[in-house]
Design an enzyme around this catalytic site. Structure first.
Site, PDB file in Angstrom:
ATOM      1  N   GLU A 496       0.915  -1.160  -0.079  1.00  0.00           N
ATOM      2  CA  GLU A 496       0.230  -0.092  -0.034  1.00  0.00           C
ATOM      3  C   GLU A 496       0.838   1.250  -0.008  1.00  0.00           C
ATOM      4  O   GLU A 496       0.501   2.238   0.490  1.00  0.00           O
ATOM      5  CB  GLU A 496      -0.767   0.024   1.212  1.00  0.00           C
ATOM      6  CG  GLU A 496      -1.787  -1.277   1.278  1.00  0.00           C
ATOM      7  CD  GLU A 496      -2.877  -1.168   2.277  1.00  0.00           C
ATOM      8  OE1 GLU A 496      -3.033  -0.161   3.071  1.00  0.00           O
ATOM      9  OE2 GLU A 496      -3.393  -2.370   2.616  1.00  0.00           O
ATOM     10  N   ARG A 527      -2.019   9.338  16.523  1.00  0.00           N
ATOM     11  CA  ARG A 527      -2.739   8.819  15.232  1.00  0.00           C
ATOM     12  C   ARG A 527      -3.793   9.558  14.858  1.00  0.00           C
ATOM     13  O   ARG A 527      -4.709   9.836  15.482  1.00  0.00           O
ATOM     14  CB  ARG A 527      -3.053   7.485  15.293  1.00  0.00           C
ATOM     15  CG  ARG A 527      -4.074   6.862  14.234  1.00  0.00           C
ATOM     16  CD  ARG A 527      -3.132   6.544  12.834  1.00  0.00           C
ATOM     17  NE  ARG A 527      -3.892   5.903  11.902  1.00  0.00           N
ATOM     18  CZ  ARG A 527      -3.801   5.965  10.486  1.00  0.00           C
ATOM     19  NH1 ARG A 527      -2.864   7.054  10.237  1.00  0.00           N
ATOM     20  NH2 ARG A 527      -4.505   5.386   9.917  1.00  0.00           N
ATOM     21  N   GLU A 677      -8.286  -8.151  16.015  1.00  0.00           N
ATOM     22  CA  GLU A 677      -7.561  -8.051  17.288  1.00  0.00           C
ATOM     23  C   GLU A 677      -7.561  -9.097  18.303  1.00  0.00           C
ATOM     24  O   GLU A 677      -8.630  -9.197  18.832  1.00  0.00           O
ATOM     25  CB  GLU A 677      -7.684  -6.575  17.756  1.00  0.00           C
ATOM     26  CG  GLU A 677      -6.665  -6.019  18.872  1.00  0.00           C
ATOM     27  CD  GLU A 677      -7.075  -6.627  20.232  1.00  0.00           C
ATOM     28  OE1 GLU A 677      -6.235  -6.753  21.004  1.00  0.00           O
ATOM     29  OE2 GLU A 677      -8.267  -6.742  20.578  1.00  0.00           O
ATOM     30  N   HIS A 706       0.435  -1.699  17.664  1.00  0.00           N
ATOM     31  CA  HIS A 706       0.471  -0.287  18.043  1.00  0.00           C
ATOM     32  C   HIS A 706       1.286  -0.102  19.217  1.00  0.00           C
ATOM     33  O   HIS A 706       1.601   1.273  19.664  1.00  0.00           O
ATOM     34  CB  HIS A 706      -0.971  -0.040  18.368  1.00  0.00           C
ATOM     35  CG  HIS A 706      -1.911  -0.008  17.406  1.00  0.00           C
ATOM     36  ND1 HIS A 706      -2.697  -1.137  17.106  1.00  0.00           N
ATOM     37  CD2 HIS A 706      -2.327   0.935  16.513  1.00  0.00           C
ATOM     38  CE1 HIS A 706      -3.685  -0.587  16.047  1.00  0.00           C
ATOM     39  NE2 HIS A 706      -3.261   0.329  15.665  1.00  0.00           N
TER      40      HIS A 706
END
Length: 772
Positions: A496, A527, A677, A706
């Site tokens: 990407e 973020r 997750e 993260h």
């Protein structure tokens, strides 16, 4: 005289100053004193943008997350971080995790969950035995001192914002209702001490946020809220009981009974506000949230003012006005935007402009600058000047709406299922793809390096040609594929490199979207995302991902996933037109994505991932509204996949959401593989699979991307083996818990090598077990 106030302001700064400050501190580029100095400058700038309000929120500014701030202020800190003496580093360790000198050891970050039905993530408080709640208001007091020392704003104009102890407990992790409420007496005692400490600064008003008032509440929670406000009122401060994100409905009587000086409600629709205004006690003030704090369309004032004025006349001076919720969920300032078409820009309103709107409404009410007798004309004008009738195309909104409504009605009765059952598809795909037990893959994105961003910017500014851009992106894709081949992943992605954001990129390739330059919104911590703006009918212009994916596939015999963002996620992570049902807009997006899916399939791509990270967050807060939402949301996803062949494997990804109560609907998506997750939640998401026989394949995220922590092979193996207690081994995939764009290659490569090593070890172990 009508009072105006605000519930909260975006933290990040006009140019995302907080994001870059955080990253500098985490990368050891600035000292802690410098961090505090610069952070409080950002906070002061935010306050000054609100100086014309009658009451300005304080305490809404945060270095990372306001829920985590309250956890620290109450000494509710996970024991695993007790060894960290420096409080700021301890704070960021809970937010992000912390690696140690030994690669096999790390301090786990707190869990991330979506803040109600928004795209903001909070750090989930953890309830354990023997919590020693203890008030320390220094973080909030320092913010107050920063304002009073560096501006002419008096302390009496500041309003302290705090999340209620009851909503705080409601948001805690892994506890039953009764277990959570058992902590309330000690928590409330500490919370009162917190108020007493802040009270010493001279702040008079305390905004106590009770967002769970907009949700379905059982009796114990309702009693807890009432009892808690009775105790808080004993502090002698002026209490603003604050509800947002929806109507009170069956909690209306509870809200009216609260021991508070001011009751704030979400009043985007005035029908409930009228009930409250007629029933509220004579000694209480009603605050109405009349400006949408979650969307960016300017409010049509005229018709609304005539209704609002009738409420004001009934309440006299007991009416306050505010946004519906904190403005955390919208960009900071529209004045920075120079590239919008004037017709579009005139319809938009960001945080600064929303407060200006509020001031305008206040002035018009106070001076009666509107025609109270011509209500019907005002209503017609409001309809005619619909917020989203801003298309620059020649099509009319009427014809668009009629066509799409008919199409949506048709969709509601058509068959959205794929041609064959999953069992049949799996057998075909197994032979076609020839993947091993515990196949390994990633969620899609790889590091967005400075070089990649420079290439995109150069192309955007026309300093390189399209052919040069394609060549340079091809180099980045080849680099990404080569690394994945070296790591020996089973299913690859192209990385990407061409994408700025998983939603913005797709919006740029579709009709019906426009984009801001600086419309950043905080998702969590550092973020930030820049949501697209949907203003017209959505349709596909051309191929979006085909050329990049097929190039990556040409470099290897291993399967390369086509990577798409799903219609519900594009919808929920955009600012959406509000002149038609959102389901209608979602089906428009779904049809466009479905065309891209078929284009990838026709180009020879045999695995296609359609991410629906935001499916869960779109759920209405009231459960009686769930069936309608889930019906059209699931149908929209199925519409993107129901025309593909049986040998095309469809993946989807969902992150940081509790699926236990909607697992049947997740199954109805009928994705061949779902990745979720699981690392931060210690597989608690698998509780849903214990009671529901999930038929399709699952990839539990085996490590937290993260956090800068590197995963440990034995921990991954243990997690997967734990998963096999609930899910059959041949249903399990191994992958990180989210995309890798925010990490660097120095973290990604060793992490994925560890993950692949764990998968290979598990294959041997399970093969030997089967042989024995």
């Amino acid at each position: 005289m009508t009072i105006i106030h605000n519930l909260g302001f975006p933290r990040i700064g006009k140019q995302r100053e907080l994001k870059f400050l955080l990253e500098d501190y985490w990368n050891n580029k600035i000292s802690q004193p410098d961090f505090f100095e610069q952070a409080y400058k950002i906070q002061l700038e935010n306050i000054l943008l609100q100086k014309d309000l009658d009451l300005i929120p304080i305490g809404d500014f945060s270095f990372y997350d306001h829920v985590l701030d309250l956890s620290f202020a109450l000494n509710h800190i996970p024991q695993r971080t007790a060894h960290i003496e420096n409080k700021l580093d301890q704070y960021f360790t809970i937010a992000r995790g912390q690696a140690t000198k030994s690669s096999c050891c790390h301090t786990q970050a707190g869990s991330l969950l979506k803040w109600f039905d928004t795209n903001y993530h909070y750090i989930v408080p953890e309830l354990t035995d023997h919590i020693d709640f203890k008030a320390n208001a220094n973080f909030y007091i320092n913010q107050i001192k920063n304002i009073t020392n560096h501006s002419d704003i008096p302390v009496t104009k500041l309003k302290q914002v705090l999340l209620s102890p009851v909503s705080y407990l409601h948001l805690c992790k892994n506890n039953s209702q009764q277990e959570a409420l058992d902590f309330l007496p000690e928590l409330t005692k500490s919370f009162i001490q917190l108020i007493e400490q802040i009270k010493q600064t001279g702040v008079q008003y305390f905004q106590i946020d009770e967002p769970i008032l907009a949700t379905d509440l059982e009796k114990p929670w309702q009693h807890a809220i009432k009892s808690t406000f009775e105790q808080l009122k004993q502090t002698g401060v002026k209490i603003i009981a604050t509800s947002y994100f929806g109507k009170l409905e069956d909690n209306l009587d509870l809200a009216l009974s609260l021991s508070a000086d001011v009751i704030h409600i979400d009043a985007l629709e005035l029908n409930e506000a009228k009930q409250v205004s007629e029933r509220i006690a004579k000694d209480k003030i009603l605050s109405l949230g009349i400006i949408n704090g979650r969307n960016i369309w300017k409010k049509e004032h005229d018709h609304y003012l005539t209704e609002l004025n009738s409420i004001r006349q009934h309440l006299d001076n007991r009416l306050w006005l505010a946004p519906s919720c904190s403005l955390l969920h919208v960009p900071v300032a529209l004045e920075q935007e120079l590239n919008f078409d004037p017709h579009i820009k005139n319809k938009l309103s960001f945080a600064v402009e929303k407060l200006q709107e509020l001031s305008t409404i206040k002035n018009r009410l106070n001076t009666n600058e509107f025609d109270l007798t011509d209500q019907q004309n005002s209503k017609n004008t409001a309809n005619k000047n619909s917020k989203t009738a801003i298309s620059t195309s020649t099509s009319t909104s009427t014809s668009t709406s009629t066509t799409t409504t008919a199409s949506t009605t048709k969709n509601s009765v058509q068959n959205f299922n794929r041609a064959s059952s999953f069992i049949k598809r799996k057998d075909i795909q197994k032979k076609h793809l020839n993947l091993p037990l515990f196949p390994t893959t990633t969620i899609g994105s790889f590091p967005q390096t400075k070089q990649i961003r420079t290439i995109r910017q150069a192309f955007k500014k026309n300093t390189i040609s399209e052919s040069e851009y394609i060549e340079q992106i091809h180099q980045q894709i080849k680099h990404c594929v080569d690394i994945q081949l070296e790591i020996d992943l089973d299913v690859l992605v192209h990385g990407e490199a061409e994408r700025n954001d998983m939603v913005e990129y797709f919006g740029e390739q579709l009709n019906g979207f426009v984009f801001s330059q600086f419309g950043w919104v905080q998702s969590y911590g550092s973020r930030c995302v820049k949501p697209p703006i949907i203003y017209d009918t959505v349709s596909r212009k051309h191929d979006i991902t085909v050329k990049w994916t097929t190039y990556a596939q040409s470099l290897t015999d291993k399967p390369v996933k086509g990577m798409l963002t799903g219609p519900v996620t594009i919808l929920n992570w955009s600012f959406v037109r509000d002149d038609q049902p959102i389901s209608q807009t979602c089906f428009e997006i779904a049809k466009a994505i479905a065309q891209e899916v078929l284009a990838l399939e026709q180009a020879g791509i045999k695995i296609i991932q359609i991410d629906e990270a935001a499916l869960r967050e779109g759920l209405p807060l009231r459960k009686h509204k769930w069936p309608e939402y889930l019906d059209w949301a699931v149908n929209a996803f199925q519409l993107t996949t129901n025309s593909v062949k049986d040998d095309t494997q469809i993946h989807t990804h969902m992150c940081y959401s509790d699926f236990n109560d909607i697992i049947e609907h997740i199954a109805r998506l009928d994705a061949d593989v779902i990745t979720i997750e699981a690392s931060r939640s210690d597989l608690s998401l698998f509780d849903a699979f214990k009671r529901f026989d999930y038929p399709n394949d699952i990839g539990p995220g085996v490590y937290d991307i993260h956090s800068p922590n590197l995963p440990n092979q034995l921990e991954i193996q243990s997690l997967i083996k734990q998963a096999t207690q609930t899910i059959n081994a041949d249903q399990l995939w191994i992958n990180p818990d989210c995309g890798l764009k925010t990490r660097n290659w120095e973290e990604v490569i060793p992490a994925l090598k560890t993950m692949v090593s764990a998968a290979k070890a598990l294959r041997k172990e399970f093969k030997l077990a089967n042989l024995s």
